[in-house]
Design an enzyme around this catalytic site. Sequence first.
Site, PDB file in Angstrom:
ATOM      1  N   GLY A  98      -5.448   7.346  -2.746  1.00  0.00           N
ATOM      2  CA  GLY A  98      -4.682   7.006  -1.578  1.00  0.00           C
ATOM      3  C   GLY A  98      -3.621   7.816  -0.975  1.00  0.00           C
ATOM      4  CG  HIS A 115      -1.795  -1.016   1.629  1.00  0.00           C
ATOM      5  ND1 HIS A 115      -2.709  -1.502   0.990  1.00  0.00           N
ATOM      6  CD2 HIS A 115      -1.351  -3.061   2.463  1.00  0.00           C
ATOM      7  CE1 HIS A 115      -2.494  -2.720   0.586  1.00  0.00           C
ATOM      8  NE2 HIS A 115      -2.228  -2.988   2.344  1.00  0.00           N
TER       9      HIS A 115
END
Length: 137
Positions: free
Chosen positions: A105, A72
């Site tokens: 994100g 991530h």
Amino acid sequence: MQQADNEMAFSYGRTLLRGFRYGLKSKLSKGGRTPSYLPQANQAARAFAAVSNGIPQNMVVESVGNMSVTAHVLGGAVMADSPEGGVINTQHEVFGHPGLYVMDGSAIPANVGVNPSLTITAMAERFVSLFPAKTSE
């Protein structure tokens, strides 16, 4: 899950791991290394494994190499109160570019220590709530 402020920098170059082929390389650019052992996360994994008849496991490079691993990658267009501190304002609008918004994100400034999908979803929902519904006239 973690409080350490750390950032990664990316560059294009060769690495031994890729047989000296060119590719994206990363390195720590600010703060300390992300911890590879998070007691709360390990306790949660053990508890979940106990109730689900599972086996709690960890990645080998985290256990043996003491390296934090995440798929991530976050940041790149972080939220701030001025262009000197980030890329977007608290309404997700890019500084100096009216009408251009970021709600993925890349707006999250650091690794949250867990899968960020709910954080990204919450930020996207907050962004959408800032715009009033259009009414047909």
